[in-house]
Design a protein around this motif. Structure first.
Motif, PDB file in Angstrom:
ATOM      1  N   UNK A 296       4.934  10.747  -2.435  1.00 47.74           N
ATOM      2  CA  UNK A 296       4.443  10.038  -1.263  1.00 47.74           C
ATOM      3  C   UNK A 296       4.847   8.570  -1.385  1.00 47.74           C
ATOM      4  N   UNK A 297       4.227   7.695  -0.615  1.00 46.55           N
ATOM      5  CA  UNK A 297       4.592   6.276  -0.557  1.00 46.55           C
ATOM      6  C   UNK A 297       4.188   5.557  -1.830  1.00 46.55           C
ATOM      7  N   UNK A 298       4.932   4.508  -2.158  1.00 49.24           N
ATOM      8  CA  UNK A 298       4.547   3.634  -3.264  1.00 49.24           C
ATOM      9  C   UNK A 298       3.462   2.662  -2.796  1.00 49.24           C
ATOM     10  N   UNK A 299       2.451   2.449  -3.629  1.00 46.47           N
ATOM     11  CA  UNK A 299       1.490   1.378  -3.336  1.00 46.47           C
ATOM     12  C   UNK A 299       2.179   0.029  -3.262  1.00 46.47           C
ATOM     13  N   UNK A 300       3.255  -0.118  -4.027  1.00 44.71           N
ATOM     14  CA  UNK A 300       4.003  -1.388  -4.009  1.00 44.71           C
ATOM     15  C   UNK A 300       4.618  -1.690  -2.645  1.00 44.71           C
ATOM     16  N   UNK A 301       4.809  -0.645  -1.816  1.00 43.28           N
ATOM     17  CA  UNK A 301       5.293  -0.902  -0.458  1.00 43.28           C
ATOM     18  C   UNK A 301       4.341  -1.832   0.289  1.00 43.28           C
ATOM     19  N   UNK A 302       3.072  -1.759  -0.084  1.00 42.15           N
ATOM     20  CA  UNK A 302       2.054  -2.605   0.543  1.00 42.15           C
ATOM     21  C   UNK A 302       1.752  -3.847  -0.291  1.00 42.15           C
ATOM     22  N   UNK A 303       1.563  -3.660  -1.594  1.00 38.97           N
ATOM     23  CA  UNK A 303       1.141  -4.801  -2.405  1.00 38.97           C
ATOM     24  C   UNK A 303       2.242  -5.854  -2.549  1.00 38.97           C
ATOM     25  N   UNK A 304       3.502  -5.462  -2.350  1.00 35.23           N
ATOM     26  CA  UNK A 304       4.576  -6.456  -2.387  1.00 35.23           C
ATOM     27  C   UNK A 304       4.459  -7.451  -1.234  1.00 35.23           C
TER      28      UNK A 304
ATOM     29  N   UNK B 163      -0.449  16.187 -13.447  1.00 32.60           N
ATOM     30  CA  UNK B 163       0.752  15.996 -14.257  1.00 32.60           C
ATOM     31  C   UNK B 163       0.599  14.845 -15.239  1.00 32.60           C
ATOM     32  N   UNK B 164      -0.009  13.753 -14.788  1.00 31.83           N
ATOM     33  CA  UNK B 164      -0.091  12.578 -15.658  1.00 31.83           C
ATOM     34  C   UNK B 164      -1.341  12.581 -16.533  1.00 31.83           C
ATOM     35  N   UNK B 165      -2.254  13.522 -16.278  1.00 30.00           N
ATOM     36  CA  UNK B 165      -3.430  13.679 -17.134  1.00 30.00           C
ATOM     37  C   UNK B 165      -4.461  12.591 -17.010  1.00 30.00           C
ATOM     38  N   UNK B 166      -4.489  11.927 -15.857  1.00 30.64           N
ATOM     39  CA  UNK B 166      -5.474  10.870 -15.617  1.00 30.64           C
ATOM     40  C   UNK B 166      -5.558  10.621 -14.110  1.00 30.64           C
ATOM     41  N   UNK B 167      -6.604   9.913 -13.659  1.00 27.55           N
ATOM     42  CA  UNK B 167      -6.648   9.547 -12.241  1.00 27.55           C
ATOM     43  C   UNK B 167      -5.500   8.607 -11.896  1.00 27.55           C
ATOM     44  N   UNK B 168      -5.072   8.658 -10.658  1.00 29.04           N
ATOM     45  CA  UNK B 168      -4.010   7.754 -10.218  1.00 29.04           C
ATOM     46  C   UNK B 168      -4.583   6.355  -9.958  1.00 29.04           C
ATOM     47  N   UNK B 169      -3.702   5.388  -9.917  1.00 31.00           N
ATOM     48  CA  UNK B 169      -4.096   4.006  -9.654  1.00 31.00           C
ATOM     49  C   UNK B 169      -4.669   3.887  -8.242  1.00 31.00           C
ATOM     50  N   UNK B 170      -5.789   3.229  -8.101  1.00 30.29           N
ATOM     51  CA  UNK B 170      -6.402   3.081  -6.783  1.00 30.29           C
ATOM     52  C   UNK B 170      -5.777   1.913  -6.029  1.00 30.29           C
ATOM     53  N   UNK B 171      -5.921   1.903  -4.700  1.00 30.21           N
ATOM     54  CA  UNK B 171      -5.432   0.747  -3.944  1.00 30.21           C
ATOM     55  C   UNK B 171      -6.051  -0.562  -4.416  1.00 30.21           C
ATOM     56  N   UNK B 172      -7.347  -0.553  -4.704  1.00 35.28           N
ATOM     57  CA  UNK B 172      -8.004  -1.777  -5.168  1.00 35.28           C
ATOM     58  C   UNK B 172      -7.418  -2.262  -6.480  1.00 35.28           C
ATOM     59  N   UNK B 173      -7.148  -1.332  -7.406  1.00 41.76           N
ATOM     60  CA  UNK B 173      -6.549  -1.720  -8.690  1.00 41.76           C
ATOM     61  C   UNK B 173      -5.163  -2.309  -8.489  1.00 41.76           C
TER      62      UNK B 173
ATOM     63  N   UNK C  25      -2.624  -9.595  -7.108  1.00 43.55           N
ATOM     64  CA  UNK C  25      -3.256 -10.894  -6.948  1.00 43.55           C
ATOM     65  C   UNK C  25      -3.304 -11.687  -8.240  1.00 43.55           C
ATOM     66  N   UNK C  26      -3.144 -10.992  -9.358  1.00 47.82           N
ATOM     67  CA  UNK C  26      -3.276 -11.644 -10.678  1.00 47.82           C
ATOM     68  C   UNK C  26      -2.164 -12.667 -10.925  1.00 47.82           C
TER      69      UNK C  26
END
Length: 286
Positions: A141-149, A269-279, A285-286
């Protein structure tokens, strides 16, 4: 010993996939990273990764790059409009090398999505099916970076522009998708698998704008536009018109649900929750 090859390793997704393979415990000497210019992946060579020159438009370079490779990932070309011919060259090299597994970074619902971007992915999947190779499809699906960039621009103007209506997108970070690609390559049960990959937290662009406002402490709203107006706004911001048109069309696909994923394949597949939009926003912002 299994040798893994990642194409397009000078790009963001390819580079992250090489790093993810190393994190999976694959020895650097068993990883082959390719790029048109190996100077662009000198940092990977410094880690002990084997680097080889390979150009999607040059079958000879691809044949040499695939020599001795057992498993490979074809990272889709960024040359929209030229992808199918380029991918055919890579698939041919992989077939001639007798790879035991070829992964491909496709797009969500590539077999039926109507958005412009899906067409070349669908054609590539057809080539893969006809190749006779053992294949695993990684439909991202879409990259979060499409938005956070675009965080700085959104904060400057107080608005997130789109043409997605109330459509929901299951975006995840490139690192999440790269980790999934690496996990699929090293697993022994992936031939014939089709993974619909997306983040655990789907959101509308209005919800994204609200999250950006909450995380930044600044007012941000979502403004929904007709696709031609969004394209014009993107051109006004400096994007080439053909690319702006593709992005606006992709928002229409988002509105139709073509980037919404509820399979859970990515987090499994990655064995963990995916990165959230807030994260992802906090990191930007950091």
């Amino acid at each position: 010993m299994t040798t893994y090859l990642v194409t397009g390793a000078s790009g963001q997704l390819g580079r992250l996939t090489v790093q993810a393979l190393l994190e999976q415990g694959v020895a650097a000497s068993d990883v082959v990273a390719t790029a048109r210019n190996t100077d662009a992946i000198a940092d990977l060579a410094a880690l002990g990764v084997v680097t080889r020159a390979a150009d999607y438009t040059d079958p000879t370079s691809l044949k040499e790059a695939f020599a001795g490779v057992d498993r490979a990932l074809l990272v889709s070309s960024s040359a929209v409009g030229e992808r199918v011919a380029q991918h055919a060259n890579v698939i041919g090299a992989a077939r001639d090398a007798g790879v035991e597994l070829l992964g491909y970074t496709s797009i969500t619902r590539a077999d039926r999505a109507q958005m412009i971007l899906a067409g070349e992915h669908r054609a590539t999947e057809d080539l893969l099916a006809a190749s006779g190779l053992p294949v695993v499809l990684l439909r991202n699906s879409w990259y979060l970076e499409n938005y956070t960039a675009q965080v700085a621009t959104a904060l400057e103007h107080g608005v997130v522009l789109g043409a997605a209506g109330e459509g929901r997108v299951s975006a995840a970070t490139r690192a999440d998708f790269a980790a999934a690609a690496a996990a699929a390559l090293v697993a022994d049960d992936q031939a014939g698998r089709v993974h619909e990959l997306g983040g655990d937290t789907a959101f509308t662009l209005e919800e994204y704008a609200a999250t950006l406002a909450a995380e930044s402490g600044r007012p941000v709203a979502y403004q929904d536009l007709p696709a031609p107006e969004l394209s014009a706004a993107l051109v006004g911001a400096g994007l080439p018109e053909p690319y702006a048109d593709v992005l606006a069309d992709s928002d229409l696909g988002l509105a139709r649900g073509e980037l919404l994923v509820d399979s859970g394949d990515l987090s499994r597949l990655i064995g963990r929750p995916t990165t959230t939009p807030a994260e992802a926003i906090r990191a930007a912002l950091a």
